[in-house]
Scaffold this active site. Structure first.
Site, PDB file in Angstrom:
ATOM      1  CG  MET A 184      96.645  91.381  38.736  1.00 54.38           C
ATOM      2  SD  MET A 184      95.045  90.721  38.237  1.00 54.38           S
ATOM      3  CE  MET A 184      95.082  89.070  38.929  1.00 54.38           C
TER       4      MET A 184
ATOM      5  N   GLY B 273     104.820  89.414  41.263  1.00 58.77           N
ATOM      6  CA  GLY B 273     105.577  88.928  42.418  1.00 58.77           C
ATOM      7  C   GLY B 273     105.442  89.787  43.653  1.00 58.77           C
TER       8      GLY B 273
ATOM      9  CD  GLU C  54      95.383  91.137  46.463  1.00 56.60           C
ATOM     10  OE1 GLU C  54      95.225  92.147  45.743  1.00 56.60           O
ATOM     11  OE2 GLU C  54      95.702  90.027  46.009  1.00 56.60           O
TER      12      GLU C  54
ATOM     13  CB  CYS D  62     104.892  95.221  27.736  1.00 57.63           C
ATOM     14  SG  CYS D  62     104.621  94.940  25.975  1.00 57.63           S
TER      15      CYS D  62
HETATM   16  P1  ADP Z   1     101.313  89.195  42.547  1.00 55.87           P
HETATM   17  O1  ADP Z   1     100.966  89.227  43.992  1.00 55.87           O
HETATM   18  O2  ADP Z   1     102.047  90.407  42.053  1.00 55.87           O
HETATM   19  O3  ADP Z   1     100.115  88.886  41.674  1.00 55.87           O
HETATM   20  P2  ADP Z   1     102.566  86.655  43.130  1.00 55.87           P
HETATM   21  O4  ADP Z   1     103.698  86.858  44.079  1.00 55.87           O
HETATM   22  O5  ADP Z   1     101.278  86.139  43.674  1.00 55.87           O
HETATM   23  O6  ADP Z   1     102.337  87.995  42.292  1.00 55.87           O
HETATM   24  O7  ADP Z   1     102.979  85.621  42.019  1.00 55.87           O
HETATM   25  C1  ADP Z   1     104.186  85.654  41.321  1.00 55.87           C
HETATM   26  C2  ADP Z   1     104.306  84.310  40.619  1.00 55.87           C
HETATM   27  O8  ADP Z   1     103.324  84.201  39.584  1.00 55.87           O
HETATM   28  C3  ADP Z   1     105.618  84.090  39.887  1.00 55.87           C
HETATM   29  O9  ADP Z   1     106.598  83.606  40.773  1.00 55.87           O
HETATM   30  C4  ADP Z   1     105.234  83.054  38.835  1.00 55.87           C
HETATM   31  O10 ADP Z   1     105.353  81.752  39.379  1.00 55.87           O
HETATM   32  C5  ADP Z   1     103.751  83.279  38.605  1.00 55.87           C
HETATM   33  N1  ADP Z   1     103.381  83.889  37.316  1.00 55.87           N
HETATM   34  C6  ADP Z   1     102.261  83.597  36.627  1.00 55.87           C
HETATM   35  N2  ADP Z   1     102.162  84.380  35.526  1.00 55.87           N
HETATM   36  C7  ADP Z   1     103.235  85.189  35.509  1.00 55.87           C
HETATM   37  C8  ADP Z   1     103.687  86.256  34.657  1.00 55.87           C
HETATM   38  N3  ADP Z   1     102.991  86.642  33.582  1.00 55.87           N
HETATM   39  N4  ADP Z   1     104.832  86.895  34.980  1.00 55.87           N
HETATM   40  C9  ADP Z   1     105.527  86.518  36.061  1.00 55.87           C
HETATM   41  N5  ADP Z   1     105.158  85.534  36.917  1.00 55.87           N
HETATM   42  C10 ADP Z   1     104.015  84.883  36.652  1.00 55.87           C
HETATM   43  P1  TMP Z   2      97.282  90.187  42.604  1.00 58.86           P
HETATM   44  O1  TMP Z   2      97.872  91.523  42.271  1.00 58.86           O
HETATM   45  O2  TMP Z   2      97.810  89.633  43.885  1.00 58.86           O
HETATM   46  O3  TMP Z   2      97.399  89.230  41.468  1.00 58.86           O
HETATM   47  O4  TMP Z   2      95.734  90.369  42.916  1.00 58.86           O
HETATM   48  C1  TMP Z   2      94.995  91.424  42.367  1.00 58.86           C
HETATM   49  C2  TMP Z   2      93.524  91.286  42.717  1.00 58.86           C
HETATM   50  O5  TMP Z   2      92.866  92.480  42.292  1.00 58.86           O
HETATM   51  C3  TMP Z   2      92.783  90.127  42.031  1.00 58.86           C
HETATM   52  O6  TMP Z   2      91.789  89.590  42.902  1.00 58.86           O
HETATM   53  C4  TMP Z   2      92.077  90.794  40.869  1.00 58.86           C
HETATM   54  C5  TMP Z   2      91.783  92.185  41.399  1.00 58.86           C
HETATM   55  N1  TMP Z   2      91.760  93.265  40.401  1.00 58.86           N
HETATM   56  C6  TMP Z   2      90.700  94.172  40.428  1.00 58.86           C
HETATM   57  O7  TMP Z   2      89.799  94.064  41.260  1.00 58.86           O
HETATM   58  N2  TMP Z   2      90.681  95.200  39.518  1.00 58.86           N
HETATM   59  C7  TMP Z   2      91.670  95.372  38.566  1.00 58.86           C
HETATM   60  O8  TMP Z   2      91.591  96.327  37.785  1.00 58.86           O
HETATM   61  C8  TMP Z   2      92.767  94.426  38.564  1.00 58.86           C
HETATM   62  C9  TMP Z   2      93.878  94.592  37.572  1.00 58.86           C
HETATM   63  C10 TMP Z   2      92.750  93.386  39.499  1.00 58.86           C
HETATM   64 MG    MG Z   3      99.257  89.107  45.158  1.00 57.10          MG
HETATM   65 ZN    ZN Z   4     104.392  92.641  25.477  1.00 58.17          ZN
END
Ligand code: ADP
Ligand code: TMP
Ligand code: MG
Ligand code: ZN
Length: 192
Positions: A12, A15, A84, A173
């Protein structure tokens, strides 16, 4: 000619959605016909859009099953985008294959692992099919390094499918994940 499958994976906040939307922009700039899909069960930011943690968003068609993606297409799309993807059934593999065989580029973004470090099966299967794999990292919420490959659950239920954001999960990490599991690191000590 066949299309290409690009798979964007990582924990999560790494990016994934941002990267997916940057590819959407490239196709839109080139005036290519595209469609963006998301699983219906992902209601985090509303039902009909894909949104990144940074705030950028794109309209998306919510679907329950991967087959619905095929049924929704007109047939002249150049690319299909799926966010997703971990929440779709394993049928996503056949649908992605059918699309690339039809000369459609496919871009999927999703989690590779649950917070328990189990693979999300659909993502794992797509990894074997992908032409291009982009593995993203987040900033570790504990040590602040750009080396977070895992998601860690800080609150909520045990279930491995549990929609949510910062109130439930942090990115960490491996060393910090193990420190948290051992109890050496206090979960409230996170910097992000
Ligand atoms: P994902 O879909 O992998 O969850 P997103 O593209 O929605 O990622 O979001 C990436 C954005 O989240 C980054 O550009 C930054 O603004 C924000 N962000 C929040 N927490 C973190 C983190 N721990 N590491 C990197 N980016 C983060
Ligand atoms: P994201 O990768 O765009 O941040 O969204 C991940 C979505 O998946 C968020 O709704 C939380 C969900 N999730 C689970 O359902 N199970 C998991 O183990 C994790 C890490 C995330
Ligand atoms: Mg996402
Ligand atoms: Zn760490």
């Amino acid at each position: 000619m066949s299309g290409k499958l690009t798979l964007i994976v990582g924990p999560m906040y790494s990016g994934k959605t941002t990267e997916l939307l940057s590819f959407v922009e490239i196709y839109k700039l080139g005036k290519k016909k595209i469609r963006v899909f998301k699983p219906k069960l992902d209601v985090r930011y509303g039902v009909d859009k894909v949104k990144a943690h940074s705030g950028i968003e794109e309209k998306a068609i919510p679907v329950e099953s991967p087959r619905e993606i095929l049924e929704t297409l007109d047939g002249d799309e150049k690319a299909v985008f799926v966010d997703e993807v971990q929440f779709f059934s394993e049928e996503m593999y056949d649908v992605a294959r059918e699309l690339v065989d039809r000369d459609v580029d496919v871009f999927c973004a999703g989690l590779d692992m649950t917070y328990k470090q189990n693979p999300f099966k659909t993502t794992a299967n797509l990894l074997s099919l992908a032409d291009i794999v982009i593995k993203k990292k987040a900033v570790c919420s504990i040590c602040g390094e750009h080396n977070a490959t895992l998601s860690f659950k800080i609150s909520g239920e045990e279930s491995e499918i549990d929609i949510g954001g910062e109130e439930k999960y942090i990115a960490v990490c491996r060393d910090c994940y193990n420190g948290l599991m051992r109890g050496d690191i206090d979960v409230h000590s996170h910097v992000i």
